[in-house]
Design an enzyme around this catalytic site. Structure first.
Site, PDB file in Angstrom:
ATOM      1  N   CYS A 114      -2.934 -10.545  27.163  1.00 28.52           N
ATOM      2  CA  CYS A 114      -4.108 -11.342  26.751  1.00 28.52           C
ATOM      3  C   CYS A 114      -4.050 -11.714  25.173  1.00 28.52           C
ATOM      4  CB  CYS A 114      -5.092 -11.017  27.197  1.00 28.52           C
ATOM      5  SG  CYS A 114      -5.137 -11.071  29.074  1.00 28.52           S
ATOM      6  N   HIS A 274     -10.406 -15.269  23.456  1.00 28.86           N
ATOM      7  CA  HIS A 274      -9.582 -15.340  24.668  1.00 28.86           C
ATOM      8  C   HIS A 274     -10.179 -15.645  25.634  1.00 28.86           C
ATOM      9  CE1 HIS A 274      -6.851 -14.212  27.962  1.00 28.86           C
ATOM     10  NE2 HIS A 274      -7.614 -13.143  28.175  1.00 28.86           N
ATOM     11  N   ASN A 304      -8.151 -17.490  33.524  1.00 29.63           N
ATOM     12  CA  ASN A 304      -7.651 -16.735  32.450  1.00 29.63           C
ATOM     13  C   ASN A 304      -6.092 -17.233  32.372  1.00 29.63           C
ATOM     14  OD1 ASN A 304      -6.341 -14.813  30.562  1.00 29.63           O
ATOM     15  ND2 ASN A 304      -7.743 -13.179  31.690  1.00 29.63           N
TER      16      ASN A 304
HETATM   17  N1  COA Z   1     -14.715 -12.508  45.812  1.00 31.98           N
HETATM   18  C1  COA Z   1     -15.717 -11.791  46.625  1.00 31.98           C
HETATM   19  N2  COA Z   1     -15.843 -10.606  46.243  1.00 31.98           N
HETATM   20  C2  COA Z   1     -15.070  -9.788  45.430  1.00 31.98           C
HETATM   21  C3  COA Z   1     -13.950 -10.517  44.644  1.00 31.98           C
HETATM   22  C4  COA Z   1     -13.821 -11.892  44.756  1.00 31.98           C
HETATM   23  N3  COA Z   1     -12.919 -12.567  44.088  1.00 31.98           N
HETATM   24  N4  COA Z   1     -13.489  -9.502  43.806  1.00 31.98           N
HETATM   25  C5  COA Z   1     -14.228  -8.466  44.128  1.00 31.98           C
HETATM   26  N5  COA Z   1     -15.127  -8.694  45.117  1.00 31.98           N
HETATM   27  C6  COA Z   1     -16.083  -7.538  45.384  1.00 31.98           C
HETATM   28  C7  COA Z   1     -15.438  -6.236  45.195  1.00 31.98           C
HETATM   29  O1  COA Z   1     -14.663  -5.862  46.504  1.00 31.98           O
HETATM   30  C8  COA Z   1     -16.995  -5.295  45.478  1.00 31.98           C
HETATM   31  O2  COA Z   1     -17.354  -5.252  46.746  1.00 31.98           O
HETATM   32  P1  COA Z   1     -18.172  -4.053  47.250  1.00 31.98           P
HETATM   33  O3  COA Z   1     -19.128  -3.762  46.182  1.00 31.98           O
HETATM   34  O4  COA Z   1     -18.419  -4.226  48.816  1.00 31.98           O
HETATM   35  O5  COA Z   1     -17.105  -2.864  47.002  1.00 31.98           O
HETATM   36  C9  COA Z   1     -17.919  -6.221  44.629  1.00 31.98           C
HETATM   37  O6  COA Z   1     -17.280  -7.645  44.579  1.00 31.98           O
HETATM   38  C10 COA Z   1     -17.926  -5.735  43.203  1.00 31.98           C
HETATM   39  O7  COA Z   1     -16.711  -5.729  42.522  1.00 31.98           O
HETATM   40  P2  COA Z   1     -16.810  -5.292  41.109  1.00 31.98           P
HETATM   41  O8  COA Z   1     -15.128  -5.315  40.781  1.00 31.98           O
HETATM   42  O9  COA Z   1     -17.456  -4.264  40.721  1.00 31.98           O
HETATM   43  O10 COA Z   1     -16.908  -6.493  40.592  1.00 31.98           O
HETATM   44  P3  COA Z   1     -17.681  -7.151  38.984  1.00 31.98           P
HETATM   45  O11 COA Z   1     -19.044  -7.412  39.008  1.00 31.98           O
HETATM   46  O12 COA Z   1     -17.133  -6.029  37.740  1.00 31.98           O
HETATM   47  O13 COA Z   1     -16.740  -8.284  38.833  1.00 31.98           O
HETATM   48  C11 COA Z   1     -14.792  -8.893  37.733  1.00 31.98           C
HETATM   49  C12 COA Z   1     -15.177  -8.344  38.915  1.00 31.98           C
HETATM   50  C13 COA Z   1     -13.240  -8.764  37.756  1.00 31.98           C
HETATM   51  C14 COA Z   1     -15.027 -10.556  37.764  1.00 31.98           C
HETATM   52  C15 COA Z   1     -15.207  -8.314  36.384  1.00 31.98           C
HETATM   53  O14 COA Z   1     -15.077  -6.746  36.491  1.00 31.98           O
HETATM   54  C16 COA Z   1     -14.336  -8.716  35.179  1.00 31.98           C
HETATM   55  O15 COA Z   1     -14.425 -10.007  34.949  1.00 31.98           O
HETATM   56  N6  COA Z   1     -13.892  -7.947  34.405  1.00 31.98           N
HETATM   57  C17 COA Z   1     -13.194  -8.214  33.238  1.00 31.98           C
HETATM   58  C18 COA Z   1     -11.949  -8.632  33.686  1.00 31.98           C
HETATM   59  C19 COA Z   1     -11.112  -9.388  32.668  1.00 31.98           C
HETATM   60  O16 COA Z   1     -11.612 -10.049  31.563  1.00 31.98           O
HETATM   61  N7  COA Z   1      -9.752  -9.236  32.774  1.00 31.98           N
HETATM   62  C20 COA Z   1      -8.857  -9.880  31.868  1.00 31.98           C
HETATM   63  C21 COA Z   1      -8.939  -9.201  30.682  1.00 31.98           C
HETATM   64  S1  COA Z   1      -8.054 -10.054  29.738  1.00 31.98           S
END
Ligand code: COA
Length: 347
Positions: A114, A274, A304
């Protein structure tokens, strides 16, 4: 010593729009979940066979060259940022050189995910400042749709990423262009956001719970059948850990750029972060107390796009007349590695 400037910017995104609802055909997810957590409404997926990371880059590059007023044969160096190359090797830079019928110039592929575009601009800036090159083509392009886990297992990663390409031409300038660039890394959490296979790690770093390398015949160690069966051929991400680190490092590296040039957040005309997650961008905006008109986001349309996200956003902001001559523009990125960085420039 000459400064460098961005002389032309272009972008290309595939025609195929994939909405959040479209993804629910394969993945247990919802439009509501994706929008609430990431701000993404839709993304583009490249044609399965007719488009590659390089062919998309070519289309973005053609526009950037035309806007810079130069021909492909006048480019004297290529820097190509991608994490989804056409081949494991050689890199996309040489494929771009071939496709665009450029001279036998240097072509550098960089792998900073990224942060790839910010790293690439910084490298181009150094080459121009030393007088080594005059027309550098810098591209970021990704075809993520080819390597994502489109099952519920991989949903935290798959819903976020999209395909596309952005490009800029960088040239020397007498006026002020790029003021400074700032690059960082911290490999402590390298595997937190990673695609470890194919690779030569032989589980040295990655302690996977299944026998893979030990069982694999020697020639298969790069990517064994067992790895594929265990879905180890996909990227993995600890989303919350990435989020926590990103919201610290984004503001830090933007402030580093401002302080280096005795500038304040109020001096920024346009911040192009980004496009990782709208919530991250909003957090950064709030932390730096920037107005809405000082930040550009388009993650809702493209997801992204990793190395392509900044040049695509820069291109759209410029085309919309939101970046004008003399404006103070800041680019900032954070991603896998972890790596992060910023570029600050007078447009
Ligand atoms: N749809 C529905 N549910 C989903 C899902 C999706 N696409 N992806 C994950 N979940 C679920 C998980 O399984 C989890 O379920 P559980 O509570 O039953 O275990 C729940 O949602 C919460 O998961 P979690 O990973 O803690 O969610 P979050 O609030 O952190 O959101 C992201 C997930 C990935 C959106 C978030 O962490 C994020 O944006 N992080 C940064 C990622 C990023 O920017 N990456 C690129 C960097 S360059």
């Amino acid at each position: 010593m000459p400064q460098s400037k961005i002389a032309g910017v272009g972008m290309y995104v595939p025609e195929n729009i994939v909405t959040n609802n479209d993804l629910t055909a394969y993945i247990e997810t919802s439009d509501e979940w994706i929008q609430e957590r990431t701000g993404i409404k839709e993304r583009r997926y490249a044609h399965r066979t007719n488009e590659t990371t390089t062919t998309m880059a070519v289309k973005a590059a053609q526009i950037a060259l035309q806007r810079a007023g130069i021909k492909a044969q006048e480019v004297d160096f290529i820097i190509f940022a991608t994490l989804s190359p056409d081949y494991y090797f050689p890199g996309c830079g040489v494929l771009l050189q071939r496709e665009m019928k450029m001279k036998e110039i240097g072509a550098l592929d960089i792998r900073n995910q990224c942060s790839g575009f910010v790293y690439a601009v910084s490298i181009a800036d150094q080459f121009i400042k030393t007088g080594m090159y005059k027309n550098i083509l810098v591209v970021g392009s990704e075809k993520h749709s080819f390597g994502l886990d489109f099952s519920t297992r991989g949903r935290n990663v798959s819903v976020i990423f999209g395909d596309g390409a952005g490009a800029v031409v960088m040239q020397p300038t007498e006026a002020k262009g790029i003021l400074s660039t700032h690059l960082h890394s911290d490999g402590e959490s390298a595997e937190i956001l990673a695609m470890c296979n194919p690779g030569t790690h032989a589980n040295h770093w990655v302690k996977v719970p299944v026998a893979t390398f030990d069982d694999a015949p020697r020639g298969e160690m790069f990517m064994s059948h067992a790895m594929v069966e265990n879905a180890q051929n996909y990227p993995n991400m600890d989303g919350p850990s990435v989020f926590k680190k990103a919201i610290i490092k984004f503001p830090e590296v933007i402030m580093e750029a401002l302080e280096k040039n005795n500038l304040k957040t109020s001096d920024i005309n346009m911040l192009i972060p980004h496009q990782a997650n709208l919530r991250i961008a909003q957090f950064v905006q709030q932390k730096l107390q920037l107005r809405d008109d000082q930040v550009f986001n388009n993650i809702d349309k493209y997801g992204n796009t990793t190395a392509a996200s900044i040049p695509i956003a820069l291109c759209e902001a410029w085309e919309a007349g939101k970046i004008k001559e003399g404006d103070l523009v800041c680019l900032a990125a954070f991603g896998s590695g972890f790596t992060w960085g910023s570029v600050i420039m007078r447009w």
